[in-house]
Motif scaffolding. Sequence first.
Motif, PDB file in Angstrom:
ATOM      1  N   MET A  38       0.841  -1.186   0.000  1.00 55.48           N
ATOM      2  CA  MET A  38       0.000   0.000   0.000  1.00 55.48           C
ATOM      3  C   MET A  38       0.877   1.237   0.000  1.00 55.48           C
ATOM      4  O   MET A  38       1.983   1.239   0.547  1.00 55.48           O
ATOM      5  CB  MET A  38      -0.890   0.039   1.250  1.00 55.48           C
TER       6      MET A  38
ATOM      7  N   GLY B 155      -1.846   5.120   2.686  1.00 50.42           N
ATOM      8  CA  GLY B 155      -2.999   4.224   2.695  1.00 50.42           C
ATOM      9  C   GLY B 155      -4.018   4.481   1.617  1.00 50.42           C
ATOM     10  O   GLY B 155      -5.092   3.871   1.619  1.00 50.42           O
ATOM     11  N   SER B 156      -3.693   5.332   0.641  1.00 46.28           N
ATOM     12  CA  SER B 156      -4.698   5.741  -0.344  1.00 46.28           C
ATOM     13  C   SER B 156      -4.856   4.767  -1.507  1.00 46.28           C
ATOM     14  O   SER B 156      -5.840   4.843  -2.237  1.00 46.28           O
ATOM     15  CB  SER B 156      -4.348   7.128  -0.894  1.00 46.28           C
TER      16      SER B 156
END
Length: 390
Positions: free
Chosen positions: A312, A316-317
């Motif tokens: 990731m 965290g996008s």
Amino acid sequence: MSRRGAATDRHGTADRVVVADRIVTATGADGPGWIALGGGRVIDAGDGPTPTGDLMHLPLERLRGVVVPGFVDQHVHGALGVDFGGADEAGARRAAAHHHRAGSTRLVASVATASSQATLRALGVLAPLVDEGVLDGVHLEGPWLSSTRRGAHDPALLRSPEPAEVEALLDAARGTVRLVTIAPELPGAVDAIRLLVDRGVVVALGHSDCTAAEAHAAADAGATVVTHVYNGMRPLHHREPGLAGAALTDDRLAVELILDGRHVSRDAVEIARRASSGRLVLVSDAMAATGWSDGRYTIAGSEVVVEHGVAMLADGSSLAGSTGTVGEGVSRLVREHGVALPEAVRASSTTAATALGLTGAGLDPGDRADLVVLDEHDRVDRVLRDGRWL
């Protein structure tokens, strides 16, 4: 019954024969069979438990398990801590060897978005490995991508295609760039697609916020592949289906799918599989942590964290590639989706080879001696590449 009929023919001289209770080939053979090998090629092949004629006197190797053609991975960024985009020669060889041992006997090394200087350096490292046959080409995934659907690609490095840059990269690659991913809605993209196709490069559409109409127009211009369907594109919508909708309906487009159990849900996999029957291509999108360890990595100028094998972006996008292999995707396709092995063979070898213009990937006479032996759980057990066990 032999498909050729002699130990020596126009493909060379056989020096041994492998026999298995089940061999599934790209051209539809499925059952007990044998394959005569020599000089890294398939010399002859046939149905039944034993070869005939002159081949009967050659050494026999009886294989346990199911024999299928070696896998073709057209979208793979690295392994064992190595990213093809920043690797030296030794590192690139290590990463390629990992995927070869995992069953992907043909690889197109993916280079993610970078500066022109860094991309030129990567091409300088990878092109000799293509010439040698370690790799089957280079895939440029960027920099001509949409910032809206960038995934792990650094938005500061993304740009629209300029003819001079496109030509410079192709010239530096000396004919080794086999695949380029581009967002067709970018200014100059359609002209760039025509230029790439004219130069013998396969064009994929991806990391794009395009409409379905723009995707179809790009196919009119010569694009023939969609990069990892669903990922890096607007979600499928019934009034504007976008690139995903075009991928599932335009028969001119081969459709990449990352089947790692994380990138795409089971139902979405089934939609893609059923809608793009005969056009589906399993890819790994494997990044540097593949076969390696959790930790922090850099991909396409972005910081990535890998935990429990899931890559990731540090914020965290977005997912940032996978840590799997095409062989693992084959096992999931058969075990979890109930797909017959001949269909899995098409998705893991035949369709990609056809889309990329690669020859010799099907276990028929004249093809490369690349095969995978699957165990009783449809997992990779043994791999033969260029006639040598890995």
